[in-house]
Design a protein around this motif. Structure first.
Motif, PDB file in Angstrom:
ATOM      1  N   GLY A   1       0.786  -1.214  -0.397  1.00 49.25           N
ATOM      2  CA  GLY A   1      -0.144   0.078   0.029  1.00 49.25           C
ATOM      3  C   GLY A   1       0.738   1.227  -0.072  1.00 49.25           C
ATOM      4  N   GLY A   2       2.176   1.157  -0.038  1.00 50.07           N
ATOM      5  CA  GLY A   2       2.938   2.346  -0.075  1.00 50.07           C
ATOM      6  C   GLY A   2       3.372   2.852   1.519  1.00 50.07           C
ATOM      7  N   LEU A   3       4.250   3.823   1.467  1.00 49.03           N
ATOM      8  CA  LEU A   3       4.380   4.469   2.567  1.00 49.03           C
ATOM      9  C   LEU A   3       3.049   5.204   3.103  1.00 49.03           C
ATOM     10  N   THR A   4       3.159   5.498   4.467  1.00 49.59           N
ATOM     11  CA  THR A   4       1.882   6.170   5.077  1.00 49.59           C
ATOM     12  C   THR A   4       2.056   7.705   4.793  1.00 49.59           C
ATOM     13  N   GLY A   5       1.011   8.376   4.166  1.00 45.25           N
ATOM     14  CA  GLY A   5       0.955   9.849   4.422  1.00 45.25           C
ATOM     15  C   GLY A   5       0.445  10.174   5.749  1.00 45.25           C
ATOM     16  N   VAL A   6       0.829  11.795   5.865  1.00 46.29           N
ATOM     17  CA  VAL A   6       0.579  12.371   7.317  1.00 46.29           C
ATOM     18  C   VAL A   6      -0.544  12.237   7.822  1.00 46.29           C
TER      19      VAL A   6
END
Length: 533
Positions: free
Chosen positions: A294-299
């Protein structure tokens, strides 16, 4: 997720396993199929961790190099997650000595790799004492004989992290705030789940890398924008932030210590790390390690996840999970190894018209939002005084409203011993000239439920003894009302929910209140103005 680790799986050592990151890293490593040895200065603080039966536990301290050989024996990869945060003026010396001792012990043990988590900072600028110490520790490990992977992160976003608690409370409590110029500095936060992803991956990196890697999330923003994101995620109006040039890190940390649960001693190094931009200078690790699913987690997503865990009472570790460096470790005065000296006591017993299980549910739910069943003004005033002199006060609260674990913080106490259904022993971490404990015990005697309560105090010198006698006149109000109101809360719970009186011994293990309005939380409100804040 992999299955249980086999006997041939690499053995990894996690130092600081009772801390915020260490306590979350252990289950992540287990899920990755690795064998784990958890190291702590006091192993009893790990006894209630859900992963305790899946790991080997060892008691060791980097301040005592003689204990490290056993901890590192047979270890393939060692995680060094130790930093003397808020550890007094000599913390840098202790940080340096601990890192040197660990690097030397890892070399003797034949350890293949050391992994360390430090902080992002700009190169070529003067750093705060704490940031400089963290950089020095990383360099010591990199210069040692054992190759080291040093990960550097900026603000870590996760439920229970000190950085997140500061941001959350500032955003929730202050619709208008004054702030220093550095709230406009650029930072690259990272979700705690992504930090764990990279830490786990560091154990199996190919080759023998001996270098630093900057790790960060996908968003770069200012601290002020981060506060706005916290408010937005909490459903609050946009915060108004007025930047002023005179608010130094020292003043800002004192302000944070008053407004948030994080004390000044912890807030100051975190504030000082924000004086500089904290943006990853490279992203080389992403070339070696695939992104999480799912990719890196945004803020925004990281904040939403953290708030959801807090709302769902699913905070696994907190910034105060581990006792602070330099915390007292002398034994309880009744222990055989006690070396003698004066011990002051306040002991009380009372029959309670409720089952042992109902009484225990009240005891295990004490503190935090439920309060201390005692003189409210006295507890609040003492908590504020403790905050002023640099102690934790009552702001730390509790991790879960009904369930305690050995080693966790509970307002200004630390859970030192827990025999669920029978005994709760708390050790004071407030600023007092001595060592103090509070014990609450449940006994079944001649068919009656008995509540035993005792306060113990071992004074240090004449000042310590003077303190005891100065507060002695208030003991009847504080400890007497506490015992009466705990008993009354249990009796109210039993009266309002008769099923609670017949609870089984197994239900006592949950530490949960009765499901009706007569549970410990409701019962505490039945004592009117004597309930604690």
């Amino acid at each position: 997720m992999n299955g249980p680790a086999g006997p041939d799986a690499p053995l990894v050592l996690v130092t600081g396993a009772s801390g915020y990151i260490g306590g979350r890293l252990v289950p992540a490593l287990l899920d990755a199929g690795l064998r784990v040895r958890a190291m702590a200065r006091h192993v009893e603080r790990l006894q209630d961790r859900p992963w305790r039966d899946r790991v080997e536990v060892v008691e060791a301290d980097v301040a005592d190099p003689s204990t490290l050989a056993r901890a590192l024996e047979g270890v393939d990869v060692a995680y060094y997650l130790i930093h003397m945060m808020g550890g007094g003026s000599s913390f840098a010396t202790r940080d340096r000595a601990g890192a040197q001792a660990f690097a030397a012990a890892a070399e003797r043990a034949g350890t293949r790799r050391i992994v360390y988590l430090g902080g992002i900072h700009p190169r070529g600028e003067e750093l705060s004492a704490h940031m400089a110490s963290r950089e020095e520790v990383g360099n010591i490990l990199l210069e040692g004989a054992v190759p080291a992977v040093v990960l550097r992160a900026a603000v870590i976003l996760g439920s229970g992290s000190a950085s997140f608690e500061i941001m959350r409370h500032l955003a929730e409590r202050l619709p208008v705030m004054v702030a220093p110029r550095w709230v406009r500095n650029r930072i690259q936060p990272i979700a705690v789940r992504d930090v764990l992803h990279y830490l786990v991956a560091a154990a199996t990196l190919e080759g023998t890398p001996n270098r630093t890697f900057d790790i960060g999330g996908p968003d770069v923003l200012t601290f002020a924008e981060l506060l706005h994101s916290c408010a937005r995620a909490a459903g609050l109006p946009r915060r108004r932030i007025q930047v002023v040039p005179v608010l130094t890190p020292r003043l800002a940390s004192h302000w944070i210590g008053l407004v948030t649960p994080v004390p000044t001693s912890i807030a100051r190094p975190l504030v000082e790390s924000l004086v500089h931009d904290a943006v990853a200078a490279e992203s080389d690790l992403r070339d070696l390690v695939p992104d999480p699913d799912g990719g890196l987690t945004g803020v925004d997503r990281a904040i939403e996840l953290a708030l959801a865990r807090i709302r769902d009472l699913d905070v696994t570790t907190t910034w105060h999970s581990a006792a602070p460096a330099g915390a007292p470790s002398s034994p309880l005065p009744e222990d055989p190894e006690w070396s003698g000296g004066i011990v002051r006591r306040d002991e009380r017993s009372r029959t309670v018209n409720a089952s042992p299980q109902t009484l225990w549910s009240v005891i295990e739910g004490i503190g935090g939002a439920h309060g201390w069943y005692s003189w409210r003004l006295g507890w609040v005033a003492r908590g504020l005084l403790d905050r002023v002199v640099g102690g934790p006060g009552l702001r730390r609260g509790r991790r879960h409203p009904h369930r305690l674990m050995v080693g966790e913080a509970l307002d200004w106490w630390r859970v030192e011993r827990l025999e669920r259904g029978r005994l709760l022993r708390l050790r004071a971490e407030m600023r007092v000239p001595g060592d103090a404990w509070l014990e609450l015990a449940v006994e079944k005697s001649d068919g009656r439920t008995v509540l035993h309560q005792r306060a113990l105090y071992h004074p240090r010198g004449l000042l310590g003894d003077a303190y005891w006698w100065a507060v002695w006149p208030f003991h009847g109000i504080v400890f007497g009302s506490m015992q009466r109101n705990i008993a009354r809360a249990a009796e109210n719970a039993a009266h309002d929910d008769p099923a609670a009186s017949g609870a089984t011994a197994g239900s006592a293990g949950t530490g949960a209140p009765a499901p009706s309005r007569g549970g410990p939380g409701a019962a505490s409100h039945a004592v009117d103005d004597e309930e604690s804040a």
